[in-house]
Scaffold this motif. Structure first.
Motif, PDB file in Angstrom:
ATOM      1  N   UNK A 180       0.841  -0.987  -0.005  1.00  0.00           N
ATOM      2  CA  UNK A 180       0.038  -0.119  -0.023  1.00  0.00           C
ATOM      3  C   UNK A 180       0.810   1.249  -0.061  1.00  0.00           C
ATOM      4  N   UNK A 181       0.428   2.328  -0.779  1.00  0.00           N
ATOM      5  CA  UNK A 181       1.149   3.490  -0.815  1.00  0.00           C
ATOM      6  C   UNK A 181       0.229   4.596  -0.106  1.00  0.00           C
ATOM      7  N   UNK A 182       0.785   5.164   1.151  1.00  0.00           N
ATOM      8  CA  UNK A 182      -0.019   6.058   1.994  1.00  0.00           C
ATOM      9  C   UNK A 182       0.785   7.517   1.711  1.00  0.00           C
ATOM     10  N   UNK A 189       5.076  16.630   2.146  1.00  0.00           N
ATOM     11  CA  UNK A 189       4.482  15.516   1.967  1.00  0.00           C
ATOM     12  C   UNK A 189       5.150  14.288   2.024  1.00  0.00           C
ATOM     13  N   UNK A 190       4.697  13.246   2.709  1.00  0.00           N
ATOM     14  CA  UNK A 190       5.646  11.924   2.718  1.00  0.00           C
ATOM     15  C   UNK A 190       4.915  10.812   2.138  1.00  0.00           C
ATOM     16  N   UNK A 191       5.587  10.089   1.446  1.00  0.00           N
ATOM     17  CA  UNK A 191       4.916   8.694   0.923  1.00  0.00           C
ATOM     18  C   UNK A 191       5.741   7.636   1.399  1.00  0.00           C
ATOM     19  N   UNK A 192       4.624   6.745   2.100  1.00  0.00           N
ATOM     20  CA  UNK A 192       4.932   5.786   2.965  1.00  0.00           C
ATOM     21  C   UNK A 192       4.690   4.189   2.273  1.00  0.00           C
ATOM     22  N   UNK A 193       5.366   3.348   1.988  1.00  0.00           N
ATOM     23  CA  UNK A 193       5.129   2.281   1.260  1.00  0.00           C
ATOM     24  C   UNK A 193       5.068   1.102   2.513  1.00  0.00           C
ATOM     25  N   UNK A 194       3.623   0.447   2.596  1.00  0.00           N
ATOM     26  CA  UNK A 194       3.573  -0.463   3.589  1.00  0.00           C
ATOM     27  C   UNK A 194       3.280  -1.737   3.225  1.00  0.00           C
ATOM     28  N   UNK A 227       2.071  -7.680   7.228  1.00  0.00           N
ATOM     29  CA  UNK A 227       2.352  -7.281   8.475  1.00  0.00           C
ATOM     30  C   UNK A 227       2.298  -5.875   8.981  1.00  0.00           C
ATOM     31  N   UNK A 228       1.704  -5.182   8.093  1.00  0.00           N
ATOM     32  CA  UNK A 228       1.704  -3.712   8.182  1.00  0.00           C
ATOM     33  C   UNK A 228       2.948  -2.901   8.538  1.00  0.00           C
ATOM     34  N   UNK A 229       4.198  -3.401   8.176  1.00  0.00           N
ATOM     35  CA  UNK A 229       5.254  -2.802   8.499  1.00  0.00           C
ATOM     36  C   UNK A 229       5.604  -1.960   7.392  1.00  0.00           C
ATOM     37  N   UNK A 230       6.339  -0.803   7.763  1.00  0.00           N
ATOM     38  CA  UNK A 230       6.910   0.259   6.632  1.00  0.00           C
ATOM     39  C   UNK A 230       7.840  -0.290   6.053  1.00  0.00           C
ATOM     40  N   UNK A 231       7.835  -0.334   4.465  1.00  0.00           N
ATOM     41  CA  UNK A 231       8.933  -0.798   3.757  1.00  0.00           C
ATOM     42  C   UNK A 231      10.092   0.353   3.515  1.00  0.00           C
ATOM     43  N   UNK A 232       9.232   1.350   3.087  1.00  0.00           N
ATOM     44  CA  UNK A 232      10.354   2.582   2.752  1.00  0.00           C
ATOM     45  C   UNK A 232       9.512   3.765   2.929  1.00  0.00           C
TER      46      UNK A 232
END
Length: 50
Positions: free
Chosen positions: A4-6, A16-21, A25-30
Motif C-alpha cells: 500500500x502507498x500512503x 508530503x511523505x509517501x510511506x510504502x507499507x 504485517x503492516x510494516x513500513x517498507x520505505x
C-alpha cells in the motif's frame, strides 16, 4: 507485490511523505519526501493527508 502507498502531509515538517507499507504485517517498507503531483494532489485534498 501488493504493498500500500500512503501519502500524508506532515504539518510539523512542512512536506508530503509517501510511506510504502507491507499489507501482510503492516510494516513500513520505505518512506520518502515527495515532490510534484503527489504533493499537489495531497494539498488539493485528493491524496489523503492528516
Amino acid at each position: 507485490m501488493g504493498a500500500a502507498r500512503l501519502i500524508g502531509y506532515l504539518r510539523s515538517a512542512g512536506f508530503v511523505l509517501i510511506v510504502i507499507v507491507d499489507p501482510i504485517d503492516e510494516a513500513g517498507i520505505t518512506a520518502r519526501k515527495t515532490p510534484g503531483s503527489d504533493l499537489r494532489d495531497c494539498l488539493e485534498g485528493d491524496g489523503g493527508g492528516d
